[in-house]
Write a protein that holds these residues in place. Structure first.
Motif, PDB file in Angstrom:
ATOM      1  N   ILE A  32       0.846  -1.195   0.000  1.00  0.00           N
ATOM      2  CA  ILE A  32       0.000   0.000   0.000  1.00  0.00           C
ATOM      3  C   ILE A  32       0.883   1.248   0.000  1.00  0.00           C
ATOM      4  O   ILE A  32       2.034   1.202   0.436  1.00  0.00           O
ATOM      5  N   ILE A  41      -4.299   3.570   0.957  1.00  0.00           N
ATOM      6  CA  ILE A  41      -4.010   2.283   0.312  1.00  0.00           C
ATOM      7  C   ILE A  41      -3.332   2.564  -1.027  1.00  0.00           C
ATOM      8  O   ILE A  41      -2.296   2.005  -1.359  1.00  0.00           O
ATOM      9  N   MET A  49      -5.735  -6.605  -3.644  1.00  0.00           N
ATOM     10  CA  MET A  49      -4.580  -6.075  -2.918  1.00  0.00           C
ATOM     11  C   MET A  49      -3.864  -7.238  -2.262  1.00  0.00           C
ATOM     12  O   MET A  49      -4.488  -8.109  -1.652  1.00  0.00           O
ATOM     13  N   GLU A  50      -2.553  -7.255  -2.416  1.00  0.00           N
ATOM     14  CA  GLU A  50      -1.745  -8.271  -1.743  1.00  0.00           C
ATOM     15  C   GLU A  50      -0.778  -7.557  -0.810  1.00  0.00           C
ATOM     16  O   GLU A  50      -0.058  -6.646  -1.222  1.00  0.00           O
ATOM     17  N   LEU A  51      -0.786  -7.979   0.448  1.00  0.00           N
ATOM     18  CA  LEU A  51       0.056  -7.328   1.448  1.00  0.00           C
ATOM     19  C   LEU A  51       1.352  -8.102   1.638  1.00  0.00           C
ATOM     20  O   LEU A  51       1.376  -9.332   1.496  1.00  0.00           O
ATOM     21  N   LEU A  85       1.617   3.029   9.460  1.00  0.00           N
ATOM     22  CA  LEU A  85       0.649   3.079   8.357  1.00  0.00           C
ATOM     23  C   LEU A  85      -0.536   3.995   8.648  1.00  0.00           C
ATOM     24  O   LEU A  85      -1.677   3.683   8.317  1.00  0.00           O
TER      25      LEU A  85
END
Lengths: 246, 246
Positions: B19, B179, B220-222, B234
């Motif tokens: 993000i 994000i 979305m991949e964290l 964050l």
């Protein structure tokens, strides 16, 4: 109706339809069939068209928990619409027995169980007997575009004592506030499927079983061809969300 | 190296790794191979390990645009890491020729082209000659965890005049701020692949070709197993993001 999805959901990915800010703005007239939601997992939560009641999904069975206290299993998921739902193919990686005195205590337990997941999503299921569960069920919109804070003003709250049953929910990182609810968001249903709702607070009766998995993949699908969604301001209202979903 | 993904990306879905708030917090030591990013599309943007330069992906070719003005095509995407990237399998649904006087003018054009996408993501590509492009390239972190505002303090800015080339980027809805970058986020590369960077402003020289598609699906991949990501606060810094990505 949509074509069934052929691709199997990946365990513990989180799939979400629409965003919580849309519900805040009263966007709840349209949505996707619950069968489409079920193509992405077996455990989840959400709401129904016009915010009529709370949704909980356990082991692929969907229940609608209404404000009059009645609970209806959804037997035709292709025919029932959800304007907002979150689901995962739940495969817990951690299982522990624990006594939990409340939401803060749960937060501490989760932190200890998955210290590397501070900025990730968690899915969690709690099975056992609850000394107390404070829950609410939304009665639904009185008119299209009625916002969630207003709808929640008429919500029914219940306190269940000594209820045996299951809590399922998600813990979302702070940075998704507005898209989803930051922090814990949990629904409860009793084992006899007679009581349930959105969990405002709880305390376990002795030890319960806590199952947890971390999620690093998040899929969001936005409403299309939905004028309500397109027109909504979708301004982040963190306080409002916390007040109705906390 | 990761196992190649067998599932073909769905056209116009947006896939994002990590993000933007993580970059703001200086989380840029680790990431995924660019080949993994390419499994999700053919057009995109992002950055490289330690924020060294700007990334643009056009027709599955990845370029690293560095602050010394050099541009390197990434010929071994499995061996180069990105800590933040956004990609889509770009299949434009709208194509128009237009003169564009700047970012505000572009925003108006997009609104007119896709009035039903007010709260959706857009992917866009602009091909043609630009009277002026104001661009920047980040030189990279001087130490791990150096935040993006600090890195951007040393960025090089360029003004390209009469450059023929391509802008690619995304327009993201307000509610994803933190994000991703709310609003337009675009990178530019010249046709001769000698000039480029993150677009701060631009003006076309006569008509250019604008191709656009709406995206209603966002993946979305964290980062996992990444202590930097796990430790980062964050916290949403909308002003900071707008100042370095606007």
């Amino acid at each position: 109706m949509q074509t069934p999805k052929m691709v199997e959901p990946v365990p513990n990915e989180i799939y979400q339809y629409s965003i919580i800010s849309a519900l805040m703005d009263g966007v709840a007239s349209h949505g996707i069939p619950i069968s489409s939601l079920l193509a992405h997992g077996d455990h989840g939560l959400g709401t129904f068209r016009n915010m009529v009641g709370e949704m909980i999904i356990l082991d692929s069975t969907v229940y609608q928990m209404k404000s009059d206290g009645s609970i209806v299993p959804i037997t035709s998921p292709a025919e029932v619409i959800t304007p907002f739902g979150v689901i995962t193919k739940f495969e817990p990686t951690q299982r522990v027995k624990a006594c939990i005195s409340g939401k803060e205590d749960l937060a501490k337990l989760l932190k200890g169980l998955l210290p590397g997941a501070r900025n990730h999503f968690l899915s969690m299921r709690i099975d056992g007997t609850f000394k107390k569960i404070h829950a609410r069920t939304a009665g639904g919109q009185e008119h299209p575009r009625e916002g969630m804070v207003s709808v929640a003003g008429r919500q029914r709250t219940y306190t269940f004592e000594g209820a045996k049953g299951t809590i399922f929910g998600f813990r979302s990182p702070e940075y998704v506030m507005g898209i989803n609810v930051a922090g814990e968001h949990m629904h409860f249903i009793s084992e006899d499927r007679l009581r349930g709702g959105h969990v405002l607070g709880f305390e376990t009766e002795g030890e319960v079983e806590v199952s947890v998995s971390m999620a690093s993949r998040f899929h969001m699908e936005l409403p299309t061809g939905d004028e309500e969604f397109n027109e909504a301001a979708l301004v982040q209202d963190s306080q409002g969300i916390a007040s109705v979903e906390g």
